[in-house]
Write an enzyme that holds these catalytic residues in place. Structure first.
Site, PDB file in Angstrom:
ATOM      1  N   GLU A  68       0.815  -1.207   0.000  1.00  0.00           N
ATOM      2  CA  GLU A  68       0.000   0.000   0.000  1.00  0.00           C
ATOM      3  C   GLU A  68       0.852   1.262   0.000  1.00  0.00           C
ATOM      4  OE1 GLU A  68      -3.087   0.461  -0.548  1.00  0.00           O
ATOM      5  OE2 GLU A  68      -3.584  -1.653  -0.660  1.00  0.00           O
ATOM      6  N   TYR A 151      -5.779   7.016   4.631  1.00  0.00           N
ATOM      7  CA  TYR A 151      -5.906   6.013   3.565  1.00  0.00           C
ATOM      8  C   TYR A 151      -5.102   4.758   3.875  1.00  0.00           C
ATOM      9  CZ  TYR A 151      -5.135   3.280  -0.523  1.00  0.00           C
ATOM     10  OH  TYR A 151      -5.053   2.207  -1.360  1.00  0.00           O
ATOM     11  N   ASP A 169      -9.289   6.475  -2.187  1.00  0.00           N
ATOM     12  CA  ASP A 169      -8.174   6.868  -3.042  1.00  0.00           C
ATOM     13  C   ASP A 169      -8.743   7.402  -4.353  1.00  0.00           C
ATOM     14  OD1 ASP A 169      -9.046   4.640  -4.441  1.00  0.00           O
ATOM     15  OD2 ASP A 169      -7.073   3.684  -4.548  1.00  0.00           O
TER      16      ASP A 169
END
Length: 393
Positions: A68, A151, A169
């Site tokens: 990520e 996020y 996102d």
């Protein structure tokens, strides 16, 4: 109507639009997002190395976390080989925590946004020191790690631990803005807050990781910025932008400001097959990477004069600027540069950086062992090509 009145009217319009969006989650949209979309994902999702479960049937939280971080501002096909090399060298948070930052940055070289690597390294050290090497599943504990924002926390905790947090996102923003035909600037903080509320309201709290991946996968592969494949979309029956016939009109975004351009001159100060390089401060952009000394051209200044002045100011040495080696065009996220690299000869002085950052005389053949920004790396490629070019006489 005055400018102030125009602004007030626009603010009221946006507020009304956001109120409409927040209130509009009917049963058919919930069903589409929670059933049709994840079912579609199960049948078509792309294989990715960080999606592979471990022996216990669950994903490794550390691998999810690394992926990520790498995928922020980076495409999947670009990030994948970096991910594979990174986790092969640092298979656990403890391995990463014990590594030297130079090695971490070298493995990250070319991926850009190097603060991600520095923060990930620092965060891994915190995981070892404060959590016994195990990535924490508690939101507050994970958010306290360096570089972890909303996020990253939502993505890692939902995918690895099924914590019910909705991600937001660029792909999710695009999907939600189209399905709900959000007629307001998606770059606005208020609009993003409203979209986050939508993602949270739509989230399947029983399987939040699967839900988050489904929306992100849809945005990446079907609901693309240009030419979305609407006939293949599992949400086509509830998409307001499709019903309007204008899916590409969403998300609404304000015009970007003109991108600044800087002209830079750098010097390859040579000494018996070695070249002078310095490391950037960790707090600076591209922090921790090595570079050739130099800087911005001033108005009306010759490039050679820029090169000599910047080296004098940065390292306290006098150089004679000689032949050009390379001219490199490069774009960063918020500005562009044209970098001119020159061979230089040391005239007098001993290098000493103002910030106390390290410098070294590196053998030209060893430059590949150091982590450089991409523009500097292209200068190195030109230097190697120059050294190995056949001589005509």
């Amino acid at each position: 109507m005055t400018r102030g009145e125009d602004d007030q009217a626009e603010a009221e319009r946006v507020a009304a639009e956001l109120a409409r969006v927040r209130a509009q989650v009917p049963a058919e949209k919930l069903d589409a997002f929670r059933q049709s979309l994840p079912d579609w994902f199960d049948g078509v999702h792309r294989p990715m190395p960080w999606r592979e479960p471990g022996a216990d049937g669950r994903r490794d939280p550390y691998r999810v976390w690394v992926s990520e971080v790498m995928l922020q501002q980076t495409r999947v096909d670009t990030a994948t080989p970096y991910f594979e090399r990174f986790v092969e060298r640092f298979p656990t948070a403890a391995d990463l925590a014990g590594a030297d930052l130079d090695e971490v940055l070298k493995l990250w070289e070319g991926l850009g946004y190097y603060s991600r690597a520095r923060n990930l390294h620092r965060a891994a050290q915190a995981v070892v020191q404060e959590h016994g090497g195990a990535v924490p599943s508690d939101e507050a504990a994970f958010r306290a790690l360096p570089g972890v924002g909303p996020y990253t926390a939502a993505a890692v905790l939902s995918l690895a631990f099924d914590v019910p947090l909705g991600v937001l996102d660029g792909n999710v923003i695009r999907v939600l803005a189209r399905v709900f035909a959000v007629d307001a600037d998606a770059r606005s903080g208020k609009v993003r807050s409203a979209l986050q509320d939508l993602a949270t309201a739509l989230l399947d709290r029983q399987r939040p990781g699967r839900w988050n991946e489904s929306v992100m996968e849809l945005g990446a592969t079907v609901c693309t910025p240009r030419s979305p494949d609407c006939p293949r979309c599992p949400l086509r029956g509830v998409c307001q932008a499709l019903a309007l016939g204008t899916p590409e009109a969403f998300p609404v975004v304000s015009k970007r400001k003109a991108v600044p351009h800087h002209t830079i001159a750098v010097g390859l100060v040579m000494d018996n097959g070695r070249v002078l390089i310095q490391r950037r401060p960790e707090s600076a952009m591209l922090g921790g990477l090595w570079e050739f000394p130099g800087g911005n051209q001033e108005p009306g200044e010759a490039l050679e004069a820029t090169c000599a002045r910047e080296i004098r100011e940065e390292l306290g040495i006098e150089v004679a600027v000689e032949a050009p080696v390379a001219r490199v065009e490069h774009a960063y996220s918020h500005f562009r540069i044209t970098m001119h690299a020159f061979r230089c000869r040391l005239v007098s002085g001993t290098p000493e950086t103002e910030t106390g950052e390290p410098w070294t005389w590196a053998p030209i053949e060893a430059l590949d062992d150091y982590a450089f920004p991409r523009a500097n790396r292209r200068v190195i490629e030109a230097l190697h090509a120059e050294r190995h070019a056949p001589r005509l006489f």
